[in-house]
Motif scaffolding. Structure first.
Motif, PDB file in Angstrom:
ATOM      1  N   GLY A 173       0.810  -1.270   0.156  1.00  0.00           N
ATOM      2  CA  GLY A 173       0.031  -0.064   0.203  1.00  0.00           C
ATOM      3  C   GLY A 173       0.737   1.281   0.172  1.00  0.00           C
ATOM      4  N   GLU A 174       0.196   2.154  -0.351  1.00  0.00           N
ATOM      5  CA  GLU A 174       1.201   3.605  -0.445  1.00  0.00           C
ATOM      6  C   GLU A 174       1.535   4.050   0.679  1.00  0.00           C
ATOM      7  OE1 GLU A 174      -1.489   6.360  -2.200  1.00  0.00           O
ATOM      8  OE2 GLU A 174      -2.859   6.438  -0.810  1.00  0.00           O
ATOM      9  N   ASP A 175       0.998   3.621   2.068  1.00  0.00           N
ATOM     10  CA  ASP A 175       1.601   3.955   3.377  1.00  0.00           C
ATOM     11  C   ASP A 175       2.458   3.147   3.958  1.00  0.00           C
ATOM     12  OD1 ASP A 175      -0.157   1.862   3.640  1.00  0.00           O
ATOM     13  OD2 ASP A 175      -1.327   2.694   5.451  1.00  0.00           O
ATOM     14  N   PHE A 176       2.933   1.903   3.013  1.00  0.00           N
ATOM     15  CA  PHE A 176       3.871   1.065   3.610  1.00  0.00           C
ATOM     16  C   PHE A 176       5.307   1.872   4.028  1.00  0.00           C
ATOM     17  CE2 PHE A 176       7.462  -2.060   2.442  1.00  0.00           C
ATOM     18  CZ  PHE A 176       7.317  -2.871   3.650  1.00  0.00           C
ATOM     19  N   ARG A 177       5.476   1.444   5.380  1.00  0.00           N
ATOM     20  CA  ARG A 177       6.922   1.966   5.730  1.00  0.00           C
ATOM     21  C   ARG A 177       7.745   0.860   6.553  1.00  0.00           C
ATOM     22  NH1 ARG A 177       4.822   5.232   3.116  1.00  0.00           N
ATOM     23  NH2 ARG A 177       4.745   7.362   3.288  1.00  0.00           N
ATOM     24  N   PHE A 178       8.999   1.037   6.235  1.00  0.00           N
ATOM     25  CA  PHE A 178       9.748   0.015   6.886  1.00  0.00           C
ATOM     26  C   PHE A 178      11.336   0.572   7.157  1.00  0.00           C
ATOM     27  CE2 PHE A 178      10.386   0.115   2.151  1.00  0.00           C
ATOM     28  CZ  PHE A 178      11.868  -0.092   2.027  1.00  0.00           C
ATOM     29  N   GLY A 179      11.839  -0.403   8.104  1.00  0.00           N
ATOM     30  CA  GLY A 179      13.225  -0.063   8.439  1.00  0.00           C
ATOM     31  C   GLY A 179      13.089   0.899   9.639  1.00  0.00           C
ATOM     32  N   ARG A 180      14.573   1.430  10.056  1.00  0.00           N
ATOM     33  CA  ARG A 180      14.619   2.307  11.396  1.00  0.00           C
ATOM     34  C   ARG A 180      13.963   3.611  10.885  1.00  0.00           C
ATOM     35  NH1 ARG A 180      20.621   2.446  12.154  1.00  0.00           N
ATOM     36  NH2 ARG A 180      20.749   3.967  10.733  1.00  0.00           N
ATOM     37  N   ASP A 181      13.253   3.993  11.892  1.00  0.00           N
ATOM     38  CA  ASP A 181      12.552   5.271  11.840  1.00  0.00           C
ATOM     39  C   ASP A 181      11.470   5.189  10.964  1.00  0.00           C
ATOM     40  OD1 ASP A 181      14.144   6.147  14.139  1.00  0.00           O
ATOM     41  OD2 ASP A 181      15.916   7.027  12.527  1.00  0.00           O
ATOM     42  N   ALA A 182      11.092   4.091  10.306  1.00  0.00           N
ATOM     43  CA  ALA A 182      10.308   4.063   9.481  1.00  0.00           C
ATOM     44  C   ALA A 182      10.566   4.795   8.046  1.00  0.00           C
ATOM     45  CB  ALA A 182       8.872   4.497   9.938  1.00  0.00           C
ATOM     46  N   ALA A 183      11.888   4.837   7.876  1.00  0.00           N
ATOM     47  CA  ALA A 183      12.391   5.682   6.806  1.00  0.00           C
ATOM     48  C   ALA A 183      12.364   5.047   5.446  1.00  0.00           C
ATOM     49  CB  ALA A 183      13.854   5.884   7.183  1.00  0.00           C
ATOM     50  N   GLY A 184      12.038   3.867   5.220  1.00  0.00           N
ATOM     51  CA  GLY A 184      11.601   3.228   4.041  1.00  0.00           C
ATOM     52  C   GLY A 184      10.393   3.509   3.663  1.00  0.00           C
ATOM     53  N   THR A 185      10.435   3.852   2.300  1.00  0.00           N
ATOM     54  CA  THR A 185       9.187   4.154   1.653  1.00  0.00           C
ATOM     55  C   THR A 185       8.923   3.264   0.387  1.00  0.00           C
ATOM     56  OG1 THR A 185      10.285   5.749   0.041  1.00  0.00           O
ATOM     57  CG2 THR A 185       9.509   6.591   2.272  1.00  0.00           C
ATOM     58  N   PRO A 186       7.701   3.514  -0.334  1.00  0.00           N
ATOM     59  CA  PRO A 186       7.416   2.505  -1.376  1.00  0.00           C
ATOM     60  C   PRO A 186       8.569   3.008  -2.598  1.00  0.00           C
ATOM     61  CG  PRO A 186       5.527   3.292  -0.510  1.00  0.00           C
ATOM     62  CD  PRO A 186       6.460   3.850   0.270  1.00  0.00           C
ATOM     63  N   VAL A 215       7.546  -3.564  -8.614  1.00  0.00           N
ATOM     64  CA  VAL A 215       6.954  -3.274  -7.336  1.00  0.00           C
ATOM     65  C   VAL A 215       5.415  -2.399  -7.648  1.00  0.00           C
ATOM     66  CG1 VAL A 215       6.558  -2.118  -5.237  1.00  0.00           C
ATOM     67  CG2 VAL A 215       8.712  -3.162  -5.824  1.00  0.00           C
ATOM     68  N   THR A 216       4.238  -3.064  -7.310  1.00  0.00           N
ATOM     69  CA  THR A 216       2.974  -2.214  -7.245  1.00  0.00           C
ATOM     70  C   THR A 216       2.657  -1.801  -6.218  1.00  0.00           C
ATOM     71  OG1 THR A 216       2.403  -3.941  -9.286  1.00  0.00           O
ATOM     72  CG2 THR A 216       0.651  -2.861  -8.132  1.00  0.00           C
ATOM     73  N   VAL A 217       2.358  -0.415  -6.236  1.00  0.00           N
ATOM     74  CA  VAL A 217       1.861   0.300  -4.940  1.00  0.00           C
ATOM     75  C   VAL A 217       0.432   0.828  -5.109  1.00  0.00           C
ATOM     76  CG1 VAL A 217       2.298   2.282  -3.539  1.00  0.00           C
ATOM     77  CG2 VAL A 217       4.248   1.219  -4.490  1.00  0.00           C
ATOM     78  N   LEU A 218      -0.376   0.369  -4.361  1.00  0.00           N
ATOM     79  CA  LEU A 218      -1.900   0.635  -4.558  1.00  0.00           C
ATOM     80  C   LEU A 218      -2.220   1.618  -3.518  1.00  0.00           C
ATOM     81  CD1 LEU A 218      -3.416  -2.764  -5.206  1.00  0.00           C
ATOM     82  CD2 LEU A 218      -2.752  -1.153  -6.684  1.00  0.00           C
ATOM     83  N   PRO A 219      -3.189   2.594  -3.899  1.00  0.00           N
ATOM     84  CA  PRO A 219      -3.734   3.688  -3.016  1.00  0.00           C
ATOM     85  C   PRO A 219      -4.529   3.087  -2.055  1.00  0.00           C
ATOM     86  CG  PRO A 219      -5.048   3.443  -5.161  1.00  0.00           C
ATOM     87  CD  PRO A 219      -3.840   2.603  -5.394  1.00  0.00           C
ATOM     88  N   LEU A 220      -4.879   3.845  -0.911  1.00  0.00           N
ATOM     89  CA  LEU A 220      -5.348   3.338   0.327  1.00  0.00           C
ATOM     90  C   LEU A 220      -6.881   3.153   0.087  1.00  0.00           C
ATOM     91  CD1 LEU A 220      -3.547   5.249   3.210  1.00  0.00           C
ATOM     92  CD2 LEU A 220      -3.155   3.122   2.312  1.00  0.00           C
ATOM     93  N   ALA A 221      -7.438   2.331   0.511  1.00  0.00           N
ATOM     94  CA  ALA A 221      -9.008   2.274   0.637  1.00  0.00           C
ATOM     95  C   ALA A 221      -9.758   2.659   1.504  1.00  0.00           C
ATOM     96  CB  ALA A 221      -9.701   0.497   0.387  1.00  0.00           C
ATOM     97  N   GLU A 222     -10.835   3.487   1.339  1.00  0.00           N
ATOM     98  CA  GLU A 222     -11.674   4.016   2.227  1.00  0.00           C
ATOM     99  C   GLU A 222     -12.817   3.597   2.376  1.00  0.00           C
ATOM    100  OE1 GLU A 222     -11.309   8.322   1.197  1.00  0.00           O
ATOM    101  OE2 GLU A 222      -9.437   8.543   2.060  1.00  0.00           O
TER     102      GLU A 222
END
Length: 289
Positions: free
Chosen positions: A107-120, A131-138
């Protein structure tokens, strides 16, 4: 389904879903469909611990949900200090050394690694595959998120929570011996489950629902909370299974509270409690008709 610890490997070409994945909700549905459309075995990452409000589903409960969803393997990570401090690049290097990913989804809000510094964007730059990044569902103008669902569960809004989940909320465990008052004293034999401390539990109350047991699936009246009529402060799950007779001690069961009936209350005697339980049973059956 294969369970991989932080050192396990999956060597076959696969599609990979990246995220914390405390269960599966409607916001994950498009990710799962896109991954399955590749025709490859689908793997998923799942992170335990470090979440405000506890875990919506425990580790064993998640495994059941993922298996039912057709996922081939799950990579489980504990949110330890070492995991929290891992640089994003190191996390991805170690991850892709353990799986032969041919397609990655997040998802587009995916974060990873120290301080959540990893982004899509960083994931796309470092991944060995598309890598497929999908928008958040509402829904209702608000993001569908595990934190939102946990608030609903804590408030007793099981219908609202289940409307957002791909697999409904449940509590799983082995049937324990209780106080042995349900059958002999009340005429309502019940089964008892303890709730793990890390589990997000329903708001205190009495619910209509159902139970999946080795003997079959039964409508159930589910009590979560203290038992004030008997002076018991400890909170457990206690469920009366309508139509069941027998012994389930030690059996693995899943309890699904689906509809709030009433608050937990203290009655002035056994007869008052029995009368209320009869009304609860009628309400349970009325909801099924």
């Amino acid at each position: 389904m294969l369970i991989l610890s932080e050192e396990g490997r999956f060597d076959a070409p696969c599609a990979l879903l990246l995220g914390g994945f405390d269960g599966l909700h409607r916001g994950h549905e498009a990710l799962l469909k896109r991954a399955k459309a590749t025709g490859l075995p689908v793997g998923i990452t799942s992170i335990f611990g470090g979440k405000a409000g506890g875990e919506l589903f425990t580790r064993s409960e998640r495994r059941y949900i993922f298996s039912q969803a057709g996922i081939a393997f799950v990579l489980e990570f504990a949110f330890s200090e070492a995991f929290r401090m891992t640089p994003p690049e190191d996390f991805l290097r170690d991850l892709f050394a353990r799986v032969d990913a041919r397609a990655v989804f997040c998802g587009e809000d995916f974060r990873f690694g120290r301080d959540a510094a990893g982004t899509p964007e960083r994931l796309r730059a470092l991944a060995p595959c598309p890598v497929t990044v999908l928008p958040l569902a509402e829904e209702g103008g608000e993001k569908i998120a595990t934190s939102r669902i946990k608030r609903m569960v804590a408030d007793g809004d099981m219908a609202g929570a289940n409307a957002l989940l791909l697999s409904p909320y449940f509590l799983a465990g082995q049937v324990e011996h209780g106080r042995h008052v349900g059958g002999p004293v009340l005429g309502f034999p019940t089964l008892n489950l303890s709730v793990p401390p890390e589990k997000t539990h329903p708001g205190d109350g009495v619910y209509a629902g159902y139970a999946e047991t080795p003997a079959g699936t039964y409508p159930a009246i589910v009590n979560f909370g203290a038992r004030p009529t008997f002076g018991v402060a400890e909170k457990k799950v206690e469920a009366y299974l309508d139509g069941f007779s027998g012994d389930l001690y030690g059996a693995d069961v899943r309890i699904y509270p689906t509809r709030f009936l009433r608050p937990v209350q203290k009655f002035d005697g056994i007869e008052s409690l029995k009368a209320q339980l009869l009304r609860d049973k009628e309400e349970l059956r009325h909801g099924l008709s």
